[in-house]
Design an enzyme around this catalytic site. Structure first.
Site, PDB file in Angstrom:
ATOM      1  N   GLU A 185       0.804  -1.232   0.000  1.00  0.00           N
ATOM      2  CA  GLU A 185       0.000   0.000   0.000  1.00  0.00           C
ATOM      3  C   GLU A 185       0.834   1.277   0.000  1.00  0.00           C
ATOM      4  O   GLU A 185       0.909   2.008   1.005  1.00  0.00           O
ATOM      5  CB  GLU A 185      -0.982  -0.018   1.176  1.00  0.00           C
ATOM      6  CG  GLU A 185      -1.907  -1.225   1.146  1.00  0.00           C
ATOM      7  CD  GLU A 185      -2.986  -1.215   2.230  1.00  0.00           C
ATOM      8  OE1 GLU A 185      -2.917  -0.362   3.132  1.00  0.00           O
ATOM      9  OE2 GLU A 185      -3.895  -2.056   2.152  1.00  0.00           O
ATOM     10  N   GLU A 191      -6.125  -7.950  -0.479  1.00  0.00           N
ATOM     11  CA  GLU A 191      -6.790  -7.693   0.804  1.00  0.00           C
ATOM     12  C   GLU A 191      -8.225  -7.279   0.541  1.00  0.00           C
ATOM     13  O   GLU A 191      -8.494  -6.443  -0.338  1.00  0.00           O
ATOM     14  CB  GLU A 191      -6.133  -6.538   1.587  1.00  0.00           C
ATOM     15  CG  GLU A 191      -4.856  -6.891   2.283  1.00  0.00           C
ATOM     16  CD  GLU A 191      -4.289  -5.729   3.094  1.00  0.00           C
ATOM     17  OE1 GLU A 191      -5.070  -4.855   3.541  1.00  0.00           O
ATOM     18  OE2 GLU A 191      -3.067  -5.698   3.259  1.00  0.00           O
TER      19      GLU A 191
HETATM   20  O1  IFM Z   1      -4.936  -3.403   8.734  1.00  0.00           O
HETATM   21  C1  IFM Z   1      -4.765  -2.810   7.488  1.00  0.00           C
HETATM   22  C2  IFM Z   1      -3.576  -3.399   6.777  1.00  0.00           C
HETATM   23  O2  IFM Z   1      -2.402  -3.251   7.518  1.00  0.00           O
HETATM   24  C3  IFM Z   1      -3.362  -2.751   5.443  1.00  0.00           C
HETATM   25  N1  IFM Z   1      -4.587  -2.690   4.673  1.00  0.00           N
HETATM   26  C4  IFM Z   1      -5.778  -2.243   5.318  1.00  0.00           C
HETATM   27  C5  IFM Z   1      -5.986  -2.991   6.621  1.00  0.00           C
HETATM   28  C6  IFM Z   1      -7.276  -2.505   7.310  1.00  0.00           C
HETATM   29  O3  IFM Z   1      -7.192  -1.152   7.602  1.00  0.00           O
END
Ligand code: IFM
Length: 437
Positions: free
Chosen positions: A167, A351
Site C-alpha cells: 500500500e 486484501e
Molecule cells: O490493517 C490494514 C492493513 O495493515 C493494510 N490494509 C488495510 C488494513 C485494514 O485497515
C-alpha cells in the site's frame, strides 16, 4: 450466500493475509525499534497509545496459526517480513534470530501445503532509518534494496510470490500528508518525496529479486473508489483529484511511467530532482498486480489549499471502521485497472474484509455477508473479462489496527487480547466450507 471453488475459474487461489507488526509481537526475538513504536508512544497518535510489542504473539504461536490457515482450506498465506526484525538498525548487522524466524515460517507453510506470499514492507520502518528522514531520504531505495537482498537470499528460493511494499498510498500520503500513520507528518514536500521514493524503492527491490532468480513478483496497491458528492463541476474535479492521488498516481508510475497531471499540480514542485528519469526503474516488469480494496468515498470540493477536497457524508451501511460497504467499487477497480493499466497481467485481490465489533459468543454474520458480496463483485469482474486470479481475506485474525489499536476486529479468527486465545468465527467456518467444496 453460498460459494464453491467451481464458481471461480480453474486454478483461482483463495487465501488469507496478515502483516508482521500487526501480529508477531515486535518485542520478541531481538527486533529493533521502529517508527511505529515511537509514533504509538506519542500521546494522541494511537487509541490508548497501544503498540505492537505483543500483538497476537504470532512469533511464538506461528505453528498453530498456520495449522488454522491450512485447516480452512486456504491456498495462499500472504504475510510480511519485518525490516527491523532482520536488521534492527535498518542497515548493517543482521539479527540471525529474525532471519531464522522467517525461515521456519516459510518452511512451516510449505509443510502444510500453503503457498507463501511474502511482502517485504508492511510499515514498521526501523527507527534508525526514520531518524534519517525515512521515506523522505533519497537513500531509501539503496537501503531497501539491501534489505530485500538479505531477506530474499534466505527465503526467496521458497516463497511462492513476493511484493516489495504494501500500500504505497498509506506509506506516503496517509503518513506524510494526513499524518494519520507513522511518522505522523503533515508536510507536502515530505509527501512528494515519500510518494516517489516508495515507487523507486519498489522498482529497485524488484530488480534485486529478479537478479536473485526469483519469479512471481508483484506490487500491492490499495485503492478507494471515489465518486463526486454531487453533479457540480467542482465536486467532479475534486473526486478526480482524490482518485488521482489515491489510485492513479501509483498505477501511473508502475504502468505508464508518468504521474497524473492533477497530482503534479500540487506535488510537482516538491518532487526530488531528476524524478522523471526514475521511471525505467519504477516500471521494472511485474508478474502480477495486487489490489487491496475496502470502500468508496464520496468527495466534494473544499475551499482550502490543494488538493481542495473533503469527504462528504456516506450513504450506505458502514463497517466498524466507518467505511461504506460498496462491493461495486471492487468490481469496477478490477475492470478499470486491467483496461487502463495492467492489461492481461494477473490481478489478485490481496486484501478485502471488514472490521466488526465481534464478540466471541456471537456469529459474525455481517462479515460473511461482506465477504460474499465482494466475492460476487470479483465474479462480475471476471465475467467482464478482468484477469482476476485470486482473492485473499484481510485478515486471518484480529490484530493491531495501527492508529486505531486493538479495538477494530478484522479477523476470521477472534483473538482475546488478554489471554491471546484464538477462536475461529462463523466467517472462518463459512469460508472453510466454501473453499473445501
Ligand atoms: O490493517 C490494514 C492493513 O495493515 C493494510 N490494509 C488495510 C488494513 C485494514 O485497515
Amino acid at each position: 450466500m453460498q460459494f464453491a471453488r467451481t464458481d471461480f475459474p480453474e486454478g483461482f487461489l483463495f487465501g488469507v493475509a496478515t502483516s508482521s507488526y500487526q501480529i508477531e509481537g515486535h518485542g520478541f526475538g531481538g527486533a529493533g525499534p521502529t517508527h511505529w513504536d515511537s509514533f504509538a508512544a506519542t500521546p494522541g497518535n494511537v487509541v490508548r497509545a497501544e503498540h505492537g510489542a505483543v500483538a497476537c504473539d504470532h512469533y511464538h504461536r506461528w505453528a498453530t496459526d498456520l495449522d488454522l490457515i491450512a485447516a480452512m482450506g486456504a491456498d495462499v498465506y500472504r504475510f510480511s517480513t519485518s525490516w527491523a526484525r532482520v536488521l534492527p538498525e535498518g542497515t548493517g548487522q543482521p539479527n540471525a534470530e529474525g532471519l531464522d524466524f522467517y525461515d521456519r515460517l516459510v518452511d512451516g507453510m510449505l509443510a502444510r501445503g500453503l503457498k507463501p506470499a511474502a511482502t517485504l514492507y508492511h510499515w514498521e520502518l526501523p527507527q534508525a532509518l526514520a531518524d534519517q528522514g525515512g521515506w523522505r531520504n533519497a537513500d531509501m531505495p539503496d537501503w531497501f534494496a539491501d534489505y530485500t537482498h538479505l531477506v530474499m537470499s534466505r527465503i526467496g528460493d521458497r516463497v511462492w510470490s513476493a511484493a516489495p511494499i504494501n500500500e504505497p498510498w498509506c506509506v506516503s500520503w496517509l503518513s506524510h500528508f494526513e499524518g494519520a500513520h507513522a511518522p505522523g507528518l503533515r508536510d507536502i514536500r515530505a509527501t512528494a518525496r515519500a510518494m516517489h521514493h516508495v515507487l523507486l524503492s519498489h522498482g529497485r527491490s524488484i530488480q534485486v529479486m529478479r537478479d536473485l532468480g526469483m519469479k512471481n513478483l508483484g506490487a500491492v496497491c490499495n485503492f478507494e473508489w471515489a465518486e463526486p458528492a454531487s453533479d457540480s463541476p467542482e465536486d467532479i474535479a475534486a473526486a478526480n483529484r482524490y482518485d488521482a492521488i489515491y489510485n492513479r498516481f501509483f498505477l501511473g508510475g508502475l504502468f505508464k511511467g508518468a504521474y497524473p497531471a492533477e497530482v503534479l499540480a500540487g506535488l510537482g514542485p516538491h518532487l526530488p530532482k531528476g524524478w522523471e528519469d526514475d521511471f525505467p526503474t519504477i516500471q521494472a516488469p511485474l508478474d502480477w498486480l495486487g489490489l487491496n480494496y475496502y470502500t468508496r468515498k464520496l468527495i466534494r470540493h473544499a475551499d482550502h489549499a490543494w488538493p481542495s477536497y473533503a469527504e462528504a457524508p456516506t450513504r450506505l451501511p458502514l463497517t466498524q471502521m466507518g467505511w461504506e460497504i460498496y462491493p461495486d467499487g471492487l468490481r469496477d477497480f478490477l475492470i478499470r485497472t486491467a483496461r487502463d493499466y495492467s492489461g492481461t497481467l494477473p490481478l489478485f485481490v490481496t486484501e478485502n474484509g471488514m472490521a466488526n465489533p465481534d464478540r466471541v459468543d456471537q456469529p459474525d454474520a455481517a462479515r460473511i455477508a461482506y465477504l460474499g458480496s465482494h466475492l460476487q463483485a470479483v465474479q462480475a469482474a471476471i465475467a467482464a473479462g478482468a484477469p482476476v486470479a485470486g482473492y485473499f481475506v484481510w485478515s486471518l485474525m484480529d490484530n493491531y489496527e495501527w492508529s486505531l489499536g486493538y479495538e477494530k476486529r478484522f479477523g476470521l479468527i477472534h483473538v482475546d487480547f488478554e489471554t491471546l486465545a484464538r477462536t475461529p468465527k462463523a466467517s472462518y467456518h463459512a469460508l472453510a466450507q466454501w473453499w473445501r467444496d
